[in-house]
Design a protein around this motif. Sequence first.
Motif, PDB file in Angstrom:
ATOM      1  N   GLU A 201       0.844  -1.186   0.000  1.00 31.16           N
ATOM      2  CA  GLU A 201       0.000   0.000   0.000  1.00 31.16           C
ATOM      3  C   GLU A 201       0.883   1.242   0.000  1.00 31.16           C
ATOM      4  OE1 GLU A 201      -2.353  -0.386   3.496  1.00 31.16           O
ATOM      5  OE2 GLU A 201      -3.582  -2.003   2.678  1.00 31.16           O
ATOM      6  N   TRP A 202       0.252   2.386  -0.179  1.00 26.97           N
ATOM      7  CA  TRP A 202       0.932   3.673  -0.119  1.00 26.97           C
ATOM      8  C   TRP A 202       0.411   4.416   1.094  1.00 26.97           C
ATOM      9  CZ3 TRP A 202       4.554   5.784  -3.562  1.00 26.97           C
ATOM     10  CH2 TRP A 202       4.857   4.974  -4.654  1.00 26.97           C
ATOM     11  N   VAL A 203       1.310   4.897   1.940  1.00 26.03           N
ATOM     12  CA  VAL A 203       0.917   5.632   3.134  1.00 26.03           C
ATOM     13  C   VAL A 203       1.658   6.960   3.190  1.00 26.03           C
ATOM     14  CG1 VAL A 203       0.337   3.576   4.466  1.00 26.03           C
ATOM     15  CG2 VAL A 203       2.631   4.487   4.590  1.00 26.03           C
ATOM     16  N   ILE A 204       1.004   7.955   3.800  1.00 28.62           N
ATOM     17  CA  ILE A 204       1.599   9.284   3.994  1.00 28.62           C
ATOM     18  C   ILE A 204       1.859   9.459   5.487  1.00 28.62           C
ATOM     19  CG2 ILE A 204       1.214  11.768   3.870  1.00 28.62           C
ATOM     20  CD1 ILE A 204      -0.406  11.368   1.423  1.00 28.62           C
ATOM     21  N   VAL A 205       3.054   9.936   5.808  1.00 27.60           N
ATOM     22  CA  VAL A 205       3.432  10.224   7.186  1.00 27.60           C
ATOM     23  C   VAL A 205       3.798  11.700   7.262  1.00 27.60           C
ATOM     24  CG1 VAL A 205       5.118   9.756   8.996  1.00 27.60           C
ATOM     25  CG2 VAL A 205       4.272   7.889   7.593  1.00 27.60           C
ATOM     26  N   ASP A 206       3.207  12.405   8.224  1.00 29.24           N
ATOM     27  CA  ASP A 206       3.505  13.818   8.426  1.00 29.24           C
ATOM     28  C   ASP A 206       4.627  13.933   9.457  1.00 29.24           C
ATOM     29  OD1 ASP A 206       3.500  16.537   8.458  1.00 29.24           O
ATOM     30  OD2 ASP A 206       1.482  16.767   9.290  1.00 29.24           O
ATOM     31  N   ALA A 207       5.727  14.590   9.088  1.00 36.65           N
ATOM     32  CA  ALA A 207       6.902  14.680   9.953  1.00 36.65           C
ATOM     33  C   ALA A 207       6.913  15.942  10.805  1.00 36.65           C
ATOM     34  CB  ALA A 207       8.170  14.623   9.102  1.00 36.65           C
ATOM     35  N   THR A 208       5.810  16.661  10.877  1.00 37.04           N
ATOM     36  CA  THR A 208       5.773  17.903  11.624  1.00 37.04           C
ATOM     37  C   THR A 208       6.031  17.651  13.112  1.00 37.04           C
ATOM     38  OG1 THR A 208       4.181  18.790  10.057  1.00 37.04           O
ATOM     39  CG2 THR A 208       4.363  19.924  12.156  1.00 37.04           C
ATOM     40  N   ASP A 209       7.049  18.317  13.640  1.00 40.84           N
ATOM     41  CA  ASP A 209       7.431  18.255  15.059  1.00 40.84           C
ATOM     42  C   ASP A 209       7.723  16.839  15.544  1.00 40.84           C
ATOM     43  OD1 ASP A 209       7.174  21.011  15.265  1.00 40.84           O
ATOM     44  OD2 ASP A 209       5.056  20.878  15.779  1.00 40.84           O
TER      45      ASP A 209
ATOM     46  N   ALA B 188      -1.568  10.005  -7.591  1.00 37.48           N
ATOM     47  CA  ALA B 188      -2.170   8.983  -8.447  1.00 37.48           C
ATOM     48  C   ALA B 188      -2.205   7.622  -7.757  1.00 37.48           C
ATOM     49  CB  ALA B 188      -1.404   8.879  -9.763  1.00 37.48           C
ATOM     50  N   GLN B 189      -1.323   7.400  -6.771  1.00 34.77           N
ATOM     51  CA  GLN B 189      -1.296   6.115  -6.072  1.00 34.77           C
ATOM     52  C   GLN B 189      -2.354   6.037  -4.973  1.00 34.77           C
ATOM     53  OE1 GLN B 189       1.548   7.632  -7.088  1.00 34.77           O
ATOM     54  NE2 GLN B 189       2.039   6.052  -8.564  1.00 34.77           N
ATOM     55  N   LYS B 190      -3.076   7.120  -4.728  1.00 35.86           N
ATOM     56  CA  LYS B 190      -4.122   7.200  -3.702  1.00 35.86           C
ATOM     57  C   LYS B 190      -3.595   6.757  -2.334  1.00 35.86           C
ATOM     58  CE  LYS B 190      -7.819   6.537  -6.974  1.00 35.86           C
ATOM     59  NZ  LYS B 190      -7.764   5.552  -8.024  1.00 35.86           N
ATOM     60  N   PRO B 191      -2.595   7.467  -1.802  1.00 35.53           N
ATOM     61  CA  PRO B 191      -2.058   7.071  -0.498  1.00 35.53           C
ATOM     62  C   PRO B 191      -3.016   7.433   0.630  1.00 35.53           C
ATOM     63  CG  PRO B 191      -1.007   9.072  -1.230  1.00 35.53           C
ATOM     64  CD  PRO B 191      -1.901   8.624  -2.351  1.00 35.53           C
ATOM     65  N   LYS B 192      -2.962   6.660   1.696  1.00 33.37           N
ATOM     66  CA  LYS B 192      -3.784   6.973   2.859  1.00 33.37           C
ATOM     67  C   LYS B 192      -2.878   7.547   3.948  1.00 33.37           C
ATOM     68  CE  LYS B 192      -3.563   2.429   5.008  1.00 33.37           C
ATOM     69  NZ  LYS B 192      -4.292   1.359   5.613  1.00 33.37           N
ATOM     70  N   LYS B 193      -3.391   8.532   4.660  1.00 39.14           N
ATOM     71  CA  LYS B 193      -2.622   9.203   5.693  1.00 39.14           C
ATOM     72  C   LYS B 193      -2.744   8.414   6.993  1.00 39.14           C
ATOM     73  CE  LYS B 193      -1.543  13.809   7.123  1.00 39.14           C
ATOM     74  NZ  LYS B 193      -1.679  15.203   6.792  1.00 39.14           N
ATOM     75  N   ILE B 194      -1.603   8.185   7.654  1.00 34.94           N
ATOM     76  CA  ILE B 194      -1.610   7.462   8.926  1.00 34.94           C
ATOM     77  C   ILE B 194      -0.994   8.339  10.007  1.00 34.94           C
ATOM     78  CG2 ILE B 194      -1.500   5.182   7.856  1.00 34.94           C
ATOM     79  CD1 ILE B 194       1.443   5.092   8.675  1.00 34.94           C
ATOM     80  N   ASP B 195      -1.396   8.078  11.241  1.00 32.46           N
ATOM     81  CA  ASP B 195      -0.831   8.773  12.390  1.00 32.46           C
ATOM     82  C   ASP B 195       0.349   7.949  12.892  1.00 32.46           C
ATOM     83  OD1 ASP B 195      -0.364  10.416  14.550  1.00 32.46           O
ATOM     84  OD2 ASP B 195      -1.954   9.536  15.779  1.00 32.46           O
ATOM     85  N   ILE B 196       1.541   8.500  12.760  1.00 33.32           N
ATOM     86  CA  ILE B 196       2.741   7.759  13.115  1.00 33.32           C
ATOM     87  C   ILE B 196       2.844   7.578  14.635  1.00 33.32           C
ATOM     88  CG2 ILE B 196       4.337   9.695  13.308  1.00 33.32           C
ATOM     89  CD1 ILE B 196       5.141   6.477  11.461  1.00 33.32           C
ATOM     90  N   ASN B 197       2.211   8.461  15.404  1.00 34.06           N
ATOM     91  CA  ASN B 197       2.274   8.362  16.862  1.00 34.06           C
ATOM     92  C   ASN B 197       1.426   7.214  17.393  1.00 34.06           C
ATOM     93  OD1 ASN B 197       3.975  10.608  17.067  1.00 34.06           O
ATOM     94  ND2 ASN B 197       2.231  11.983  16.995  1.00 34.06           N
ATOM     95  N   ALA B 198       0.475   6.713  16.593  1.00 32.26           N
ATOM     96  CA  ALA B 198      -0.376   5.617  17.029  1.00 32.26           C
ATOM     97  C   ALA B 198       0.336   4.262  16.932  1.00 32.26           C
ATOM     98  CB  ALA B 198      -1.651   5.572  16.193  1.00 32.26           C
ATOM     99  N   LEU B 199       1.437   4.198  16.188  1.00 29.83           N
ATOM    100  CA  LEU B 199       2.186   2.952  16.025  1.00 29.83           C
ATOM    101  C   LEU B 199       3.178   2.767  17.161  1.00 29.83           C
ATOM    102  CD1 LEU B 199       2.954   3.196  12.221  1.00 29.83           C
ATOM    103  CD2 LEU B 199       1.111   1.938  13.303  1.00 29.83           C
ATOM    104  N   LYS B 200       3.475   1.518  17.475  1.00 27.40           N
ATOM    105  CA  LYS B 200       4.486   1.236  18.501  1.00 27.40           C
ATOM    106  C   LYS B 200       5.799   0.896  17.865  1.00 27.40           C
ATOM    107  CE  LYS B 200       1.962  -0.111  22.499  1.00 27.40           C
ATOM    108  NZ  LYS B 200       1.888  -1.032  23.582  1.00 27.40           N
TER     109      LYS B 200
END
Length: 153
Positions: free
Chosen positions: A19-27, A141-153
């Motif tokens: 899959e394609w995922v987006i991670v926001d690196a802010t702060d 075009a790959q239709k990535p989904k945004k994930i919350d990186i802080n929710a992962l362990k």
Amino acid sequence: MKTLSYSTHFATPEEAKKEWVIVDATDQMVGRLCSKVAKILRGKYKPCFTPNQDCGDNVIIINAEKIQFSGAKWTDKQYLTFSGYPGGQHKINPADLAKKPKGYERIIRHAVKGMLPKGRLGAKVLKNLYVFEGEEHDKAAQKPKKIDINALK
């Protein structure tokens, strides 16, 4: 006596649902962000994880210019490069590297690369990482989904 046959299932590249995922690196702290990104790239969050296959997702990191280092690492940390010639070793700190073109991408790639396996598999997995400074990216075009990186362990 009846016995069950237990066998380990190894996923093939065709079975891996990439899959394609987006991670926001802010702060986000660089090390913590990159360790979670390396796990996503490797596929360790998936139930079909196989250590010798590329079964991880493609990761797009946005807002790379908003990453953080803890302490005084912006000035004290050193990245070493060596050209192969005598006297060809160069040092640069993250603050100076960030001023160069694609500097933030180089900082993140360097951290993620150290957390991946060494060899052909690690090089192949690292190609699934895309780093962008700012909100805009060219992978819509790959239709990535945004994930919350802080929710992962």
